[in-house]
Motif scaffolding. Structure first.
Motif, PDB file in Angstrom:
ATOM      1  N   TYR A 148      32.763  50.003  35.983  1.00 45.35           N
ATOM      2  CA  TYR A 148      32.576  51.257  35.257  1.00 45.35           C
ATOM      3  C   TYR A 148      32.896  52.443  36.154  1.00 45.35           C
ATOM      4  O   TYR A 148      33.453  53.438  35.700  1.00 45.35           O
ATOM      5  CB  TYR A 148      31.150  51.349  34.705  1.00 45.35           C
ATOM      6  N   GLU A 149      32.561  52.320  37.435  1.00 40.65           N
ATOM      7  CA  GLU A 149      32.848  53.399  38.376  1.00 40.65           C
ATOM      8  C   GLU A 149      34.357  53.626  38.507  1.00 40.65           C
ATOM      9  O   GLU A 149      34.829  54.757  38.519  1.00 40.65           O
ATOM     10  CB  GLU A 149      32.260  53.072  39.757  1.00 40.65           C
ATOM     11  N   ASP A 150      35.111  52.527  38.595  1.00 43.67           N
ATOM     12  CA  ASP A 150      36.554  52.630  38.789  1.00 43.67           C
ATOM     13  C   ASP A 150      37.321  52.732  37.472  1.00 43.67           C
ATOM     14  O   ASP A 150      38.544  52.878  37.480  1.00 43.67           O
ATOM     15  CB  ASP A 150      37.065  51.419  39.573  1.00 43.67           C
ATOM     16  N   LYS A 151      36.628  52.577  36.353  1.00 44.91           N
ATOM     17  CA  LYS A 151      37.271  52.590  35.034  1.00 44.91           C
ATOM     18  C   LYS A 151      38.418  51.596  34.998  1.00 44.91           C
ATOM     19  O   LYS A 151      39.557  51.927  34.680  1.00 44.91           O
ATOM     20  CB  LYS A 151      37.723  53.993  34.665  1.00 44.91           C
ATOM     21  N   ALA A 152      38.074  50.352  35.348  1.00 40.42           N
ATOM     22  CA  ALA A 152      39.082  49.300  35.408  1.00 40.42           C
ATOM     23  C   ALA A 152      38.453  47.945  35.112  1.00 40.42           C
ATOM     24  O   ALA A 152      37.256  47.742  35.327  1.00 40.42           O
ATOM     25  CB  ALA A 152      39.736  49.273  36.787  1.00 40.42           C
ATOM     26  N   VAL A 153      39.264  47.037  34.587  1.00 43.55           N
ATOM     27  CA  VAL A 153      38.888  45.635  34.429  1.00 43.55           C
ATOM     28  C   VAL A 153      39.720  44.874  35.452  1.00 43.55           C
ATOM     29  O   VAL A 153      40.944  45.007  35.470  1.00 43.55           O
ATOM     30  CB  VAL A 153      39.160  45.138  32.994  1.00 43.55           C
ATOM     31  N   LEU A 154      39.051  44.107  36.311  1.00 43.08           N
ATOM     32  CA  LEU A 154      39.736  43.353  37.350  1.00 43.08           C
ATOM     33  C   LEU A 154      39.792  41.894  36.944  1.00 43.08           C
ATOM     34  O   LEU A 154      38.771  41.269  36.666  1.00 43.08           O
ATOM     35  CB  LEU A 154      39.016  43.495  38.679  1.00 43.08           C
ATOM     36  N   LEU A 155      41.007  41.355  36.891  1.00 46.49           N
ATOM     37  CA  LEU A 155      41.234  39.964  36.501  1.00 46.49           C
ATOM     38  C   LEU A 155      41.626  39.201  37.763  1.00 46.49           C
ATOM     39  O   LEU A 155      42.687  39.427  38.325  1.00 46.49           O
ATOM     40  CB  LEU A 155      42.334  39.890  35.450  1.00 46.49           C
ATOM     41  N   PHE A 156      40.749  38.298  38.224  1.00 47.32           N
ATOM     42  CA  PHE A 156      41.020  37.529  39.435  1.00 47.32           C
ATOM     43  C   PHE A 156      41.701  36.220  39.077  1.00 47.32           C
ATOM     44  O   PHE A 156      41.132  35.415  38.348  1.00 47.32           O
ATOM     45  CB  PHE A 156      39.712  37.236  40.187  1.00 47.32           C
TER      46      PHE A 156
END
Length: 157
Positions: A148-156
């Motif tokens: 939420y802080e980075d406004k991103a969804v990280l897909l590993f």
């Protein structure tokens, strides 16, 4: 995680990097970072289905990816001719159309059986969205982190 990873605004992914370390993902390949719009705790991402740009709400509680057929250029007549599955929900039993579609989010493209159904009317201050990005897409990754802080969804991977 690479030290040079950034969020859509160009800032380092500080919170996401911390989460990756805590989750034991520090030695994994760098994640695919997907810009997300965050509204009331919900993450919305841009995707392509059937070559059309759509906005999907990330939904870890949905086993399938859903999309409004009109958003991907399918008419009611075309949708009616597609295979249908029985669907049971809190609203009763119904039949929904399904189609095998290429779903692309960021650099990741997956062929999924997408449920074609009209989306519910928008409520309150929620942004317009064309469907739900479900676990059938998200399970293609070892881990999914919503920052939420980075406004991103990280897909590993």
């Amino acid at each position: 995680m690479r030290a040079d990873s950034t969020n859509p605004a160009g800032r380092p992914l500080r919170m996401a990097a911390t989460l990756a370390l805590l989750c034991g993902l520090a030695h994994a390949r760098a994640p695919v970072s997907i810009p997300a719009k965050m509204v009331d705790g919900r993450a919305y991402v841009q995707a392509q289905i059937n070559g059309r740009e759509v906005t999907l709400m990330l939904d870890t509680g949905s086993a399938q990816t859903f999309v409004d057929p009109a958003a991907i250029g399918l008419s009611a007549v075309e949708t009616a001719r597609m295979p249908h599955l029985a669907s049971i929900s809190a609203f009763g039993e119904t039949s929904v159309a399904v189609a095998r579609e290429e779903v692309k989010v960021g650099k990741k493209e997956v062929t999924l059986t997408v449920v074609l159904t009209r989306t519910a009317p928008q409520q309150g201050n929620l942004p317009h969205f064309d469907g739900l990005l479900g676990v059938d897409f998200l399970s293609q990754f070892k881990s999914v982190v919503v920052s939420y802080e980075d406004k991103a969804v990280l897909l590993f991977p």
